[in-house]
Design a protein around this motif. Structure first.
Motif, mmCIF file in Angstrom:
data_model
loop_
_atom_site.group_PDB
_atom_site.id
_atom_site.type_symbol
_atom_site.label_atom_id
_atom_site.label_comp_id
_atom_site.label_asym_id
_atom_site.label_seq_id
_atom_site.Cartn_x
_atom_site.Cartn_y
_atom_site.Cartn_z
ATOM 1 N N UNK A 148 0.819 -1.217 0.000
ATOM 2 C CA UNK A 148 0.000 0.000 0.000
ATOM 3 C C UNK A 148 0.852 1.266 0.000
ATOM 4 N N UNK A 149 2.112 1.164 0.409
ATOM 5 C CA UNK A 149 3.014 2.315 0.445
ATOM 6 C C UNK A 149 3.619 2.647 -0.918
ATOM 7 N N UNK A 150 3.353 1.811 -1.932
ATOM 8 C CA UNK A 150 3.929 1.995 -3.266
ATOM 9 C C UNK A 150 2.832 2.491 -4.214
ATOM 10 N N UNK A 151 3.158 3.488 -5.013
ATOM 11 C CA UNK A 151 2.228 4.014 -6.015
ATOM 12 C C UNK A 151 1.723 2.848 -6.873
ATOM 13 N N UNK A 180 -0.154 -7.098 1.781
ATOM 14 C CA UNK A 180 -1.106 -6.525 0.833
ATOM 15 C C UNK A 180 -2.538 -6.803 1.312
ATOM 16 N N UNK A 181 -3.492 -6.009 0.829
ATOM 17 C CA UNK A 181 -4.876 -6.144 1.289
ATOM 18 C C UNK A 181 -5.721 -7.076 0.414
ATOM 19 N N UNK A 182 -5.092 -7.802 -0.505
ATOM 20 C CA UNK A 182 -5.792 -8.752 -1.368
ATOM 21 C C UNK A 182 -4.820 -9.872 -1.742
ATOM 22 N N UNK A 183 -5.357 -10.949 -2.278
ATOM 23 C CA UNK A 183 -4.505 -12.051 -2.717
ATOM 24 C C UNK A 183 -3.725 -11.591 -3.945
ATOM 25 N N UNK A 216 -3.369 -15.481 4.872
ATOM 26 C CA UNK A 216 -4.241 -15.440 3.701
ATOM 27 C C UNK A 216 -5.602 -14.850 4.043
ATOM 28 N N UNK A 217 -5.657 -13.537 4.175
ATOM 29 C CA UNK A 217 -6.895 -12.794 4.314
ATOM 30 C C UNK A 217 -7.715 -13.123 5.545
ATOM 31 N N UNK A 218 -8.898 -12.597 5.591
ATOM 32 C CA UNK A 218 -9.569 -11.939 4.482
ATOM 33 C C UNK A 218 -9.155 -10.470 4.279
ATOM 34 N N UNK A 219 -8.595 -9.857 5.299
ATOM 35 C CA UNK A 219 -8.246 -8.436 5.178
ATOM 36 C C UNK A 219 -6.773 -8.186 4.888
ATOM 37 N N UNK A 220 -5.938 -9.171 5.136
ATOM 38 C CA UNK A 220 -4.496 -8.991 5.002
ATOM 39 C C UNK A 220 -3.856 -10.268 4.489
ATOM 40 N N UNK A 221 -2.983 -10.116 3.526
ATOM 41 C CA UNK A 221 -2.191 -11.240 3.004
ATOM 42 C C UNK A 221 -0.727 -10.904 3.235
ATOM 43 N N UNK A 222 0.028 -11.919 3.649
ATOM 44 C CA UNK A 222 1.481 -11.819 3.780
ATOM 45 C C UNK A 222 2.069 -12.961 2.974
ATOM 46 N N UNK A 223 3.037 -12.602 2.128
ATOM 47 C CA UNK A 223 3.671 -13.602 1.266
ATOM 48 C C UNK A 223 5.173 -13.453 1.384
ATOM 49 N N UNK A 224 5.854 -14.580 1.564
ATOM 50 C CA UNK A 224 7.319 -14.581 1.587
ATOM 51 C C UNK A 224 7.811 -15.037 0.219
ATOM 52 N N UNK A 225 8.667 -14.222 -0.377
ATOM 53 C CA UNK A 225 9.239 -14.510 -1.690
ATOM 54 C C UNK A 225 10.726 -14.795 -1.549
#
Length: 93
Positions: free
Chosen positions: A14-17, A42-45, A68-77
């Motif tokens: 959300x901090x990125x344009x 991120x706020x979506x999948x 995995x949601x419903x309001x917040x997703x965290x993904x490790x890459x």
């Protein structure tokens, strides 16, 4: 909430344009070293990002859902080394 390790950068998308998000995340991802990871919040999948990363990096794309949601997703890459790709258990990819 999953804590980030010393070799993990956490990015709140959300901090990125919005028009630059994927380009910035691609650059950060492709410059990861083998011991580093990138955690995105991120706020979506982020399925579209995943498809784009897998199209470009194939099995070198290490993708793990931490939340995995419903309001917040965290993904490790992780950018897996060629010899690591396919060896890591990746139920999500």
């Amino acid at each position: 909430m999953t804590e980030a390790g010393a070799d993990e950068r956490v990015i709140n998308v959300a901090d990125i344009d919005p028009q630059h998000r994927h380009a910035i995340l691609f650059r950060l991802f492709e410059h990861l070293l083998s011991h580093q990871s990138l955690q995105i919040v991120v706020d979506h999948d982020p399925r579209r990002l995943r498809l784009q990363l897998e199209a470009r990096f194939g099995s070198r794309c290490g993708w793990s859902y931490l939340e995995q949601g419903p309001d917040l997703w965290r993904v490790r890459l992780r950018l897996l080394a060629h010899n690591e790709a396919g060896k890591e258990a990746r139920p999500e990819c």
